[in-house]
Design a protein around this motif. Structure first.
Motif, PDB file in Angstrom:
ATOM      1  N   VAL A  65     -12.059 -12.532  31.346  1.00  0.00           N
ATOM      2  CA  VAL A  65     -10.880 -12.026  30.639  1.00  0.00           C
ATOM      3  C   VAL A  65      -9.674 -12.928  30.931  1.00  0.00           C
ATOM      4  CG1 VAL A  65      -9.272 -10.093  30.457  1.00  0.00           C
ATOM      5  CG2 VAL A  65     -11.727  -9.662  30.525  1.00  0.00           C
ATOM      6  N   LEU A  94     -10.233 -16.282  29.093  1.00  0.00           N
ATOM      7  CA  LEU A  94     -10.162 -16.240  27.629  1.00  0.00           C
ATOM      8  C   LEU A  94      -8.785 -15.832  27.103  1.00  0.00           C
ATOM      9  CD1 LEU A  94     -13.728 -14.802  26.948  1.00  0.00           C
ATOM     10  CD2 LEU A  94     -12.938 -17.156  26.696  1.00  0.00           C
ATOM     11  N   GLU A  95      -7.974 -15.233  27.970  1.00  0.00           N
ATOM     12  CA  GLU A  95      -6.583 -14.966  27.579  1.00  0.00           C
ATOM     13  C   GLU A  95      -5.846 -16.268  27.296  1.00  0.00           C
ATOM     14  OE1 GLU A  95      -5.668 -10.922  30.204  1.00  0.00           O
ATOM     15  OE2 GLU A  95      -5.126 -12.902  30.994  1.00  0.00           O
ATOM     16  N   LEU A 124     -10.945  -7.026  11.840  1.00  0.00           N
ATOM     17  CA  LEU A 124     -11.011  -8.223  12.692  1.00  0.00           C
ATOM     18  C   LEU A 124      -9.648  -8.488  13.337  1.00  0.00           C
ATOM     19  CD1 LEU A 124     -12.583 -10.655  13.757  1.00  0.00           C
ATOM     20  CD2 LEU A 124     -11.989 -11.900  11.690  1.00  0.00           C
ATOM     21  N   GLU A 142      -7.439  -6.244  13.951  1.00  0.00           N
ATOM     22  CA  GLU A 142      -7.225  -5.195  14.956  1.00  0.00           C
ATOM     23  C   GLU A 142      -7.909  -5.587  16.269  1.00  0.00           C
ATOM     24  OE1 GLU A 142      -8.779  -1.358  13.814  1.00  0.00           O
ATOM     25  OE2 GLU A 142      -8.016  -0.398  15.634  1.00  0.00           O
ATOM     26  N   TYR A 143      -9.129  -6.110  16.137  1.00  0.00           N
ATOM     27  CA  TYR A 143      -9.888  -6.542  17.331  1.00  0.00           C
ATOM     28  C   TYR A 143      -9.126  -7.638  18.079  1.00  0.00           C
ATOM     29  CZ  TYR A 143     -13.763  -8.498  20.087  1.00  0.00           C
ATOM     30  OH  TYR A 143     -14.565  -8.973  21.112  1.00  0.00           O
ATOM     31  N   VAL A 144      -8.689  -8.632  17.312  1.00  0.00           N
ATOM     32  CA  VAL A 144      -7.975  -9.763  17.924  1.00  0.00           C
ATOM     33  C   VAL A 144      -6.657  -9.289  18.524  1.00  0.00           C
ATOM     34  CG1 VAL A 144      -6.819 -11.949  17.432  1.00  0.00           C
ATOM     35  CG2 VAL A 144      -9.007 -11.427  16.349  1.00  0.00           C
ATOM     36  N   GLN A 146      -5.625  -6.309  19.475  1.00  0.00           N
ATOM     37  CA  GLN A 146      -5.661  -5.456  20.671  1.00  0.00           C
ATOM     38  C   GLN A 146      -6.272  -6.153  21.890  1.00  0.00           C
ATOM     39  OE1 GLN A 146      -6.850  -1.305  20.264  1.00  0.00           O
ATOM     40  NE2 GLN A 146      -7.483  -1.401  22.415  1.00  0.00           N
ATOM     41  N   SER A 147      -7.323  -6.938  21.649  1.00  0.00           N
ATOM     42  CA  SER A 147      -7.974  -7.571  22.808  1.00  0.00           C
ATOM     43  C   SER A 147      -7.121  -8.707  23.378  1.00  0.00           C
ATOM     44  CB  SER A 147      -9.354  -8.097  22.418  1.00  0.00           C
ATOM     45  OG  SER A 147      -9.230  -9.117  21.448  1.00  0.00           O
ATOM     46  N   SER A 148      -6.385  -9.393  22.514  1.00  0.00           N
ATOM     47  CA  SER A 148      -5.655 -10.580  22.990  1.00  0.00           C
ATOM     48  C   SER A 148      -4.146 -10.409  22.955  1.00  0.00           C
ATOM     49  CB  SER A 148      -6.024 -11.792  22.127  1.00  0.00           C
ATOM     50  OG  SER A 148      -7.397 -11.920  22.026  1.00  0.00           O
ATOM     51  N   LYS A 198      -2.677 -16.917  18.585  1.00  0.00           N
ATOM     52  CA  LYS A 198      -2.967 -16.454  19.945  1.00  0.00           C
ATOM     53  C   LYS A 198      -2.066 -17.130  20.982  1.00  0.00           C
ATOM     54  CE  LYS A 198      -7.005 -15.644  22.843  1.00  0.00           C
ATOM     55  NZ  LYS A 198      -8.388 -16.024  23.086  1.00  0.00           N
TER      56      LYS A 198
END
Lengths: 212, 275
Positions: free
Chosen positions: A70, A73-74, A93, A95-97, A99-101, A146
């Motif tokens: 984690v 990859l941050e 997709l 939303e995934y990106v 929230q995760s990043s 990102k």
């Protein structure tokens, strides 16, 4: 800083990485080159934490990819060579990106618009139903939005038309100086102005490492 | 929302749009509709009437269909994503392997268990509407059996999905698991018993390690507390364990086994190369 020390990775009886040592510091723009099977993709995948090494060590800003994925990859934005057939809609997709990043969705849309991709009109569309070029543009937009310290591109322009390539290259010219990039490429002439270092691999080893 | 919940939510959304889920929904919804149309709820066969009869038929059908459906649709969740490079991209974001794996599992569990449970619930509602006497105890225990069966095969499917790298191998393996648990183990046991004259206790103990056999025995216990259809084996089971223990075992054992496979799958996922 990405530090690769004597990295070794074996598949069956073949060492795909055979004692690779490489350091990529802040702001370096690296072209990672070599013939098919040289170990370029394996090296990138090891940096992303997909492979456990058989020997040696890889760290990203002091973190080990397989142990502290984690944290690692941050810091990294990644664009694969071929967009995968993700069945999520663009909305999902993002939303995934997001929230995760912790990426702002508006930032993705802005980056996409700069690549002449209007996400708003395709939000409910499954990702895999977009054209090859549109998919690649979205993946590029996500990686840029990102704002990681490292950007890794695996032949990122394979699906782009000449105009989109130009857009992409001009966006890369605007990257902050601190950002380090790694391009896996076979055509250095295309990105000549965007890299300041060329690393050439063959048979799992770094055979040439030259600052341009 | 945690990343685990996010992965689960997106997996559910993706599944709701998929063709396999539509077929899954049609099979169980259609089955229930078929039961109503053919009048199973109104029939009297061997002493079983109304909703009890419906539940009995539903059990017989789910024991065959549910495992293979869960196995086939779930084994591809990680192996197919790996093959198509979806896993490479999705895991290039800072999501822990634990959130990704268990999130996928939670999502898939909800999407496979809910339709089966809802179909059962529809049967009960139908019974209420028709003024039938509702066998509530049977309904609740049977729901627990379905939960346990879903958890078991989901655990096995995730285990296969993580250890096998190709999608085709994963499908083949899941079919072998299904047919082994459904039929071959029984046939092999009968063969062993006849050929080697093993003691009945040993053979029955081995049979009770097969979770589908356990489900079958548990389900029979619901409708036939004396297990008369099982013959002399019933004496051994009831004398040794008793009815309550058999019911409890039929719920706890498959869940534990499913969890064991799921955890083993997670350890493989975490410790081995992801691609």
């Amino acid at each position: 800083m990405i530090e690769v020390r004597e990295a070794r990775k074996r598949f069956s009886d073949t060492f795909v990485l055979d004692g690779v040592t490489l350091t990529i510091g802040e702001g370096e723009r690296v072209a990672l080159m070599g013939p098919n099977g040289a170990g370029k993709t394996t090296l990138v995948r090891a940096i992303l934490g997909f492979y456990h090494l058989d020997g040696g060590r890889i760290t990203v800003d002091g973190y080990t990819p397989t142990e502290e994925r984690v944290r690692v990859l941050e810091r990294i934005g990644f664009i694969p060579q071929t967009p995968p057939p993700i069945k999520l809609s663009l909305e999902e997709l993002m939303e995934y990106v997001s929230q995760s990043s912790g990426v702002d969705r508006e930032a993705i849309k802005r980056e996409a618009l700069r690549m002449e991709l209007d996400i708003e009109r395709n939000l409910q569309k499954p990702f895999f139903k977009l054209s090859g070029g549109m998919k690649q543009k979205l993946l590029i937009a996500i990686a840029l939005a990102k704002e990681g310290s490292y950007l890794i591109f695996d032949e990122p322009t394979a699906n782009l038309d000449p105009k989109a390539r130009e857009h992409f290259y001009s966006l890369l010219e605007e990257l902050p100086e601190r950002v380090a990039t790694i391009f896996i490429t076979h055509r250095i002439e295309e990105i000549a102005g965007l890299v300041n270092r060329k690393v050439y691999m063959d048979l799992g080893k770094v055979v040439e490492d030259e600052y341009l | 929302m945690s990343n685990l919940a996010l992965v689960a939510k997106l997996d559910i959304k993706e599944s709701l749009r998929s063709r396999w889920f539509l077929v899954y929904l049609l099979v169980f919804g259609g089955l229930m509709a078929l039961f109503f149309i053919t009048g199973i709820t109104d029939s009297v066969v061997m002493g079983f009437t109304g909703l009890s009869r419906l539940l009995l038929v539903y059990i017989q059908v789910t024991i065959v269909i549910l495992p293979i459906f869960i196995l086939i649709t779930t084994v591809k969740s990680i192996s197919a994503d790996r093959e198509s490079a979806i896993l490479e991209y999705m895991l290039s974001f800072p999501v822990s392997l634990s959130d990704y794996y268990w999130g996928k599992m939670v999502g898939r569990f909800l999407i496979t268990f809910t339709p089966v449970f809802l179909a059962l619930l529809v049967g009960i509602v139908w019974g209420v509407v028709k003024g039938a006497e509702i066998p509530w105890a049977v309904f609740f225990i049977y729901s627990a059996f379905l939960f346990a069966l879903s958890a078991l095969f989901l655990g096995i499917a995730f285990f296969i999905s993580t250890i096998v790298k190709s999608h085709d191998m994963a499908l083949g393996s899941s079919f072998v698991v299904w047919i082994t648990l459904l039929a071959f183990l029984d046939i092999a046991l009968i063969g062993l018993m006849l050929q080697n004259r093993w003691s009945d206790e040993v053979v029955i103990s081995i049979a009770m390690l097969n979770p589908l056999e356990v489900f079958r025995v548990g389900a029979i216990t619901l409708f036939d507390p004396e297990l008369t259809v099982m013959g002399p084996v019933a004496y051994f089971l009831l004398d040794t364990f008793g009815r309550e223990m058999i019911l409890l075992y039929a719920v706890i054992y498959p869940i534990s086994l499913g969890l064991l496979f799921a955890v083993a799958g997670y350890l493989f996922f975490k410790k081995r190369d992801l691609l």
